[in-house]
Scaffold this active site. Structure first.
Site, PDB file in Angstrom:
ATOM      1  N   HIS A  37      44.500  28.707  42.082  1.00 31.20           N
ATOM      2  CA  HIS A  37      45.607  29.241  41.293  1.00 31.20           C
ATOM      3  C   HIS A  37      45.129  29.647  39.911  1.00 31.20           C
ATOM      4  CE1 HIS A  37      49.692  28.487  43.191  1.00 31.20           C
ATOM      5  NE2 HIS A  37      48.835  28.117  44.129  1.00 31.20           N
ATOM      6  N   GLU A 105      50.035  35.525  45.932  1.00 23.03           N
ATOM      7  CA  GLU A 105      51.334  35.521  45.264  1.00 23.03           C
ATOM      8  C   GLU A 105      51.216  36.267  43.937  1.00 23.03           C
ATOM      9  OE1 GLU A 105      49.771  32.333  45.431  1.00 23.03           O
ATOM     10  OE2 GLU A 105      50.412  31.838  47.470  1.00 23.03           O
TER      11      GLU A 105
END
Length: 319
Positions: A37, A105
Protein backbone atom coordinates in the site's frame (compact mmCIF):
# COMPACT_ATOMS: atom_id res chain seq x y z
CA UNK A 1 -3.94 -26.87 3.69
CA UNK A 2 -0.97 -24.59 4.36
CA UNK A 3 -1.60 -21.99 7.08
CA UNK A 4 0.22 -18.68 6.78
CA UNK A 5 0.30 -15.29 8.46
CA UNK A 6 -0.71 -12.04 6.73
CA UNK A 7 1.51 -9.01 7.44
CA UNK A 8 -0.62 -5.84 7.24
CA UNK A 9 1.55 -3.01 5.94
CA UNK A 10 -1.37 -0.62 6.46
CA UNK A 11 -1.29 -1.01 10.24
CA UNK A 12 2.21 -1.83 11.46
CA UNK A 13 5.63 -0.21 11.32
CA UNK A 14 8.45 -1.98 9.48
CA UNK A 15 10.01 -3.15 12.75
CA UNK A 16 6.65 -4.52 13.93
CA UNK A 17 6.23 -6.39 10.64
CA UNK A 18 9.65 -7.98 11.10
CA UNK A 19 8.78 -8.86 14.69
CA UNK A 20 5.55 -10.47 13.51
CA UNK A 21 7.38 -12.46 10.86
CA UNK A 22 9.72 -13.88 13.49
CA UNK A 23 6.78 -14.62 15.77
CA UNK A 24 4.81 -16.30 13.00
CA UNK A 25 7.72 -18.58 12.16
CA UNK A 26 8.21 -19.54 15.83
CA UNK A 27 4.49 -20.23 16.18
CA UNK A 28 4.51 -22.70 13.29
CA UNK A 29 2.98 -20.69 10.45
CA UNK A 30 4.24 -21.97 7.12
CA UNK A 31 4.30 -18.85 4.92
CA UNK A 32 3.70 -15.10 4.80
CA UNK A 33 1.48 -12.74 2.87
CA UNK A 34 2.36 -9.03 2.88
CA UNK A 35 0.19 -6.17 1.62
CA UNK A 36 1.48 -3.44 -0.69
CA UNK A 37 0.00 0.00 0.00
CA UNK A 38 0.94 3.63 -0.48
CA UNK A 39 -1.85 4.72 1.90
CA UNK A 40 -3.62 2.92 4.72
CA UNK A 41 -7.35 2.47 4.18
CA UNK A 42 -8.14 4.82 7.10
CA UNK A 43 -5.97 6.99 9.31
CA UNK A 44 -6.63 4.76 12.34
CA UNK A 45 -4.43 2.10 10.71
CA UNK A 46 -1.74 4.72 10.36
CA UNK A 47 1.09 3.05 8.39
CA UNK A 48 2.21 2.30 4.83
CA UNK A 49 5.90 1.29 4.67
CA UNK A 50 7.38 0.61 1.23
CA UNK A 51 6.78 -3.10 0.79
CA UNK A 52 9.93 -3.88 -1.21
CA UNK A 53 12.16 -2.59 1.57
CA UNK A 54 10.27 -4.73 4.07
CA UNK A 55 10.48 -7.81 1.85
CA UNK A 56 14.24 -7.40 1.65
CA UNK A 57 14.46 -7.15 5.42
CA UNK A 58 12.21 -10.20 5.84
CA UNK A 59 14.79 -12.31 4.02
CA UNK A 60 17.22 -11.62 6.85
CA UNK A 61 14.93 -12.45 9.79
CA UNK A 62 13.01 -15.60 8.76
CA UNK A 63 12.90 -18.43 6.23
CA UNK A 64 9.19 -18.42 5.49
CA UNK A 65 8.00 -18.10 1.86
CA UNK A 66 6.64 -14.62 1.07
CA UNK A 67 3.84 -13.60 -1.31
CA UNK A 68 2.81 -10.03 -2.07
CA UNK A 69 -0.92 -9.73 -1.39
CA UNK A 70 -1.10 -7.95 -3.64
CA UNK A 71 1.06 -5.68 -5.77
CA UNK A 72 -0.50 -3.61 -8.55
CA UNK A 73 2.07 -3.44 -11.39
CA UNK A 74 0.16 -1.03 -13.60
CA UNK A 75 -0.05 2.65 -12.57
CA UNK A 76 1.91 3.77 -9.50
CA UNK A 77 4.93 1.60 -10.35
CA UNK A 78 5.85 0.59 -13.91
CA UNK A 79 5.88 -3.18 -14.48
CA UNK A 80 9.57 -3.08 -15.46
CA UNK A 81 10.42 -1.78 -11.99
CA UNK A 82 8.19 -4.41 -10.37
CA UNK A 83 10.00 -7.04 -12.45
CA UNK A 84 13.36 -5.88 -11.04
CA UNK A 85 12.04 -5.63 -7.47
CA UNK A 86 10.46 -9.10 -7.59
CA UNK A 87 13.56 -10.67 -9.14
CA UNK A 88 15.75 -9.22 -6.36
CA UNK A 89 13.25 -10.41 -3.74
CA UNK A 90 13.34 -13.92 -5.18
CA UNK A 91 17.15 -13.91 -5.02
CA UNK A 92 17.17 -12.69 -1.40
CA UNK A 93 14.57 -15.26 -0.37
CA UNK A 94 16.40 -18.02 -2.27
CA UNK A 95 13.38 -18.85 -4.40
CA UNK A 96 10.80 -18.63 -1.60
CA UNK A 97 9.00 -15.66 -3.14
CA UNK A 98 5.74 -15.35 -5.08
CA UNK A 99 4.67 -12.19 -6.89
CA UNK A 100 0.98 -11.74 -6.14
CA UNK A 101 -0.61 -9.15 -8.43
CA UNK A 102 -3.97 -7.51 -8.87
CA UNK A 103 -5.69 -4.64 -10.67
CA UNK A 104 -5.34 -2.35 -7.64
CA UNK A 105 -7.23 0.46 -5.96
CA UNK A 106 -7.36 4.18 -6.65
CA UNK A 107 -6.41 4.64 -2.97
CA UNK A 108 -2.82 3.71 -3.84
CA UNK A 109 -2.51 4.14 -7.59
CA UNK A 110 -3.83 7.66 -8.29
CA UNK A 111 -1.09 9.51 -6.40
CA UNK A 112 0.90 10.66 -9.44
CA UNK A 113 -2.14 12.27 -11.03
CA UNK A 114 -2.86 9.47 -13.48
CA UNK A 115 -6.47 8.86 -14.45
CA UNK A 116 -7.97 5.81 -12.75
CA UNK A 117 -9.06 3.47 -15.56
CA UNK A 118 -12.26 1.46 -15.75
CA UNK A 119 -12.22 -2.11 -14.46
CA UNK A 120 -11.92 -3.61 -17.96
CA UNK A 121 -8.96 -1.37 -18.82
CA UNK A 122 -7.28 -2.16 -15.51
CA UNK A 123 -7.47 -5.87 -16.28
CA UNK A 124 -6.12 -5.23 -19.78
CA UNK A 125 -3.19 -3.31 -18.25
CA UNK A 126 -2.58 -6.09 -15.72
CA UNK A 127 -2.41 -8.71 -18.47
CA UNK A 128 0.12 -6.67 -20.45
CA UNK A 129 2.20 -5.96 -17.35
CA UNK A 130 2.44 -9.66 -16.45
CA UNK A 131 3.51 -10.43 -20.02
CA UNK A 132 6.21 -7.76 -19.82
CA UNK A 133 7.45 -8.88 -16.39
CA UNK A 134 7.87 -12.44 -17.60
CA UNK A 135 9.68 -11.26 -20.72
CA UNK A 136 12.13 -9.25 -18.61
CA UNK A 137 12.75 -12.25 -16.35
CA UNK A 138 14.05 -14.18 -19.36
CA UNK A 139 17.24 -12.14 -18.98
CA UNK A 140 17.85 -10.63 -22.40
CA UNK A 141 17.60 -7.03 -23.51
CA UNK A 142 13.93 -6.22 -23.90
CA UNK A 143 12.10 -3.77 -26.15
CA UNK A 144 8.37 -3.61 -25.61
CA UNK A 145 5.98 -1.25 -27.35
CA UNK A 146 2.55 -2.27 -26.12
CA UNK A 147 -0.78 -0.56 -25.79
CA UNK A 148 -0.06 0.62 -22.25
CA UNK A 149 3.70 0.24 -21.64
CA UNK A 150 7.00 0.96 -23.37
CA UNK A 151 10.39 -0.48 -22.50
CA UNK A 152 13.60 0.13 -24.42
CA UNK A 153 16.94 -1.67 -24.02
CA UNK A 154 16.00 -3.00 -20.58
CA UNK A 155 17.73 -5.99 -19.03
CA UNK A 156 17.44 -7.37 -15.50
CA UNK A 157 20.82 -8.72 -14.44
CA UNK A 158 20.05 -9.88 -10.89
CA UNK A 159 17.66 -12.77 -11.32
CA UNK A 160 16.90 -16.04 -9.51
CA UNK A 161 17.68 -19.35 -11.17
CA UNK A 162 13.94 -19.90 -11.65
CA UNK A 163 11.55 -16.98 -12.17
CA UNK A 164 9.10 -16.54 -9.29
CA UNK A 165 5.51 -17.65 -9.83
CA UNK A 166 2.93 -14.95 -10.47
CA UNK A 167 -0.40 -15.41 -8.69
CA UNK A 168 -3.33 -13.24 -9.74
CA UNK A 169 -6.02 -11.85 -7.45
CA UNK A 170 -9.63 -11.82 -8.55
CA UNK A 171 -13.02 -11.09 -6.97
CA UNK A 172 -15.27 -10.87 -10.01
CA UNK A 173 -15.78 -13.23 -12.98
CA UNK A 174 -13.59 -11.28 -15.42
CA UNK A 175 -10.69 -11.05 -12.96
CA UNK A 176 -10.96 -14.74 -12.09
CA UNK A 177 -10.98 -15.64 -15.78
CA UNK A 178 -7.83 -13.57 -16.26
CA UNK A 179 -6.19 -15.30 -13.29
CA UNK A 180 -7.04 -18.68 -14.81
CA UNK A 181 -5.59 -17.66 -18.15
CA UNK A 182 -2.32 -15.99 -17.11
CA UNK A 183 -1.71 -16.83 -13.44
CA UNK A 184 0.47 -19.48 -11.84
CA UNK A 185 -2.03 -19.39 -8.99
CA UNK A 186 -5.13 -17.60 -7.71
CA UNK A 187 -5.64 -15.28 -4.71
CA UNK A 188 -8.77 -14.09 -2.90
CA UNK A 189 -10.07 -12.95 0.47
CA UNK A 190 -13.47 -14.62 0.25
CA UNK A 191 -14.32 -18.28 0.99
CA UNK A 192 -16.19 -18.48 -2.31
CA UNK A 193 -16.12 -21.96 -3.78
CA UNK A 194 -17.77 -20.80 -7.01
CA UNK A 195 -14.81 -18.51 -7.77
CA UNK A 196 -12.32 -21.28 -7.04
CA UNK A 197 -14.26 -23.61 -9.34
CA UNK A 198 -14.37 -20.93 -12.04
CA UNK A 199 -10.60 -20.51 -11.77
CA UNK A 200 -9.94 -24.26 -11.97
CA UNK A 201 -12.44 -24.92 -14.76
CA UNK A 202 -11.27 -21.86 -16.72
CA UNK A 203 -7.71 -23.11 -17.11
CA UNK A 204 -6.30 -22.88 -13.59
CA UNK A 205 -6.53 -26.64 -13.10
CA UNK A 206 -4.68 -27.73 -9.98
CA UNK A 207 -2.64 -24.54 -9.60
CA UNK A 208 -2.43 -23.18 -6.03
CA UNK A 209 -5.30 -21.14 -4.63
CA UNK A 210 -4.52 -18.80 -1.73
CA UNK A 211 -6.88 -16.80 0.47
CA UNK A 212 -6.72 -14.63 3.56
CA UNK A 213 -8.94 -13.44 6.40
CA UNK A 214 -8.65 -10.98 9.27
CA UNK A 215 -8.72 -11.54 13.01
CA UNK A 216 -8.69 -9.28 16.04
CA UNK A 217 -7.18 -11.16 18.96
CA UNK A 218 -8.32 -9.91 22.38
CA UNK A 219 -9.44 -11.18 25.78
CA UNK A 220 -13.05 -11.34 24.61
CA UNK A 221 -15.05 -11.31 21.40
CA UNK A 222 -16.50 -7.92 22.32
CA UNK A 223 -13.06 -6.38 22.83
CA UNK A 224 -11.84 -7.88 19.57
CA UNK A 225 -14.84 -6.45 17.74
CA UNK A 226 -14.14 -3.03 19.25
CA UNK A 227 -10.54 -3.12 18.02
CA UNK A 228 -11.57 -4.34 14.56
CA UNK A 229 -14.17 -1.60 14.21
CA UNK A 230 -11.69 1.05 15.36
CA UNK A 231 -8.91 -0.04 12.98
CA UNK A 232 -10.76 -1.53 9.97
CA UNK A 233 -14.22 0.03 9.55
CA UNK A 234 -13.50 -0.02 5.81
CA UNK A 235 -13.97 -3.81 5.85
CA UNK A 236 -17.71 -3.15 5.74
CA UNK A 237 -17.59 -0.79 2.74
CA UNK A 238 -19.53 -2.56 -0.04
CA UNK A 239 -19.19 -3.14 -3.76
CA UNK A 240 -16.64 -1.38 -5.95
CA UNK A 241 -16.02 1.50 -3.53
CA UNK A 242 -12.79 -0.14 -2.35
CA UNK A 243 -11.44 0.12 -5.89
CA UNK A 244 -12.48 3.69 -6.66
CA UNK A 245 -12.31 5.80 -3.49
CA UNK A 246 -9.10 7.88 -3.66
CA UNK A 247 -8.03 8.58 -0.07
CA UNK A 248 -8.31 7.45 3.57
CA UNK A 249 -10.67 10.31 4.36
CA UNK A 250 -13.08 9.09 1.69
CA UNK A 251 -13.03 5.60 3.20
CA UNK A 252 -13.67 7.15 6.61
CA UNK A 253 -16.68 8.96 5.17
CA UNK A 254 -18.02 5.75 3.60
CA UNK A 255 -17.34 3.84 6.82
CA UNK A 256 -19.74 6.11 8.71
CA UNK A 257 -22.42 3.80 7.28
CA UNK A 258 -20.66 0.71 8.67
CA UNK A 259 -21.64 -0.67 12.07
CA UNK A 260 -19.51 -2.58 14.55
CA UNK A 261 -21.70 -5.63 13.99
CA UNK A 262 -20.91 -5.54 10.25
CA UNK A 263 -17.18 -5.52 11.00
CA UNK A 264 -17.56 -8.28 13.60
CA UNK A 265 -19.01 -10.54 10.90
CA UNK A 266 -16.00 -9.90 8.65
CA UNK A 267 -13.42 -10.71 11.37
CA UNK A 268 -12.66 -13.52 13.76
CA UNK A 269 -12.76 -11.61 17.04
CA UNK A 270 -11.53 -12.64 20.49
CA UNK A 271 -9.54 -15.69 21.60
CA UNK A 272 -11.70 -18.71 20.77
CA UNK A 273 -9.66 -21.28 18.78
CA UNK A 274 -12.84 -22.89 17.48
CA UNK A 275 -13.81 -19.64 15.75
CA UNK A 276 -10.50 -19.68 13.86
CA UNK A 277 -10.86 -23.35 13.00
CA UNK A 278 -14.38 -22.72 11.72
CA UNK A 279 -13.18 -19.87 9.48
CA UNK A 280 -10.28 -21.93 8.14
CA UNK A 281 -12.71 -24.77 7.43
CA UNK A 282 -14.84 -22.45 5.31
CA UNK A 283 -11.84 -21.76 3.07
CA UNK A 284 -10.90 -25.44 2.97
CA UNK A 285 -14.42 -26.38 1.88
CA UNK A 286 -14.28 -23.65 -0.79
CA UNK A 287 -11.26 -25.41 -2.28
CA UNK A 288 -8.35 -23.19 -1.20
CA UNK A 289 -4.93 -24.78 -0.70
CA UNK A 290 -3.50 -22.05 1.53
CA UNK A 291 -5.09 -19.61 3.98
CA UNK A 292 -3.44 -16.62 5.67
CA UNK A 293 -4.66 -14.96 8.86
CA UNK A 294 -3.97 -11.28 9.65
CA UNK A 295 -4.20 -9.81 13.12
CA UNK A 296 -5.37 -6.28 13.82
CA UNK A 297 -4.55 -4.40 16.99
CA UNK A 298 -1.71 -4.72 19.51
CA UNK A 299 -2.22 -8.32 20.65
CA UNK A 300 -0.54 -10.23 17.84
CA UNK A 301 1.59 -12.27 20.24
CA UNK A 302 -1.64 -13.58 21.73
CA UNK A 303 -2.72 -14.74 18.28
CA UNK A 304 0.64 -16.44 17.74
CA UNK A 305 0.30 -18.27 21.07
CA UNK A 306 -3.28 -19.29 20.23
CA UNK A 307 -2.18 -20.79 16.91
CA UNK A 308 0.95 -22.44 18.32
CA UNK A 309 -0.88 -24.07 21.23
CA UNK A 310 -4.36 -24.79 19.92
CA UNK A 311 -5.22 -23.97 16.31
CA UNK A 312 -2.25 -25.47 14.43
CA UNK A 313 -2.12 -28.64 16.60
CA UNK A 314 -5.85 -29.18 15.97
CA UNK A 315 -5.30 -28.82 12.21
CA UNK A 316 -2.36 -31.24 12.29
CA UNK A 317 -4.57 -33.73 14.14
CA UNK A 318 -7.25 -33.40 11.42
CA UNK A 319 -4.67 -34.21 8.76
Amino acid sequence: MRIGYFLSSEEYTPSELLEQARGAERAGFEALWISDHFHPWVDAQGQSPFVWSTIGALSQVCRLPVTTAVTCPTVRIHPAIIAQAAATSAVLHEGRFVLGVGSGEALNEHILGDAWPSADVRLEMLEESVELIRELWEGGFTDHHGKHYRVENARIYTRPETPPPIYVSGFGPKAVDLAARIGDGYMSTMPDGDLVKRFRDGGGGDKPCQAGFKAAYASSEAEGARIAYERWPNSGVPGELSQVLPSPRHFEQAAELVTEEMVRKAFVCGNDPDAHLEMIDQYAKAGFDEVYVANTGPHYQGLFDLYANQVLPALRHQR
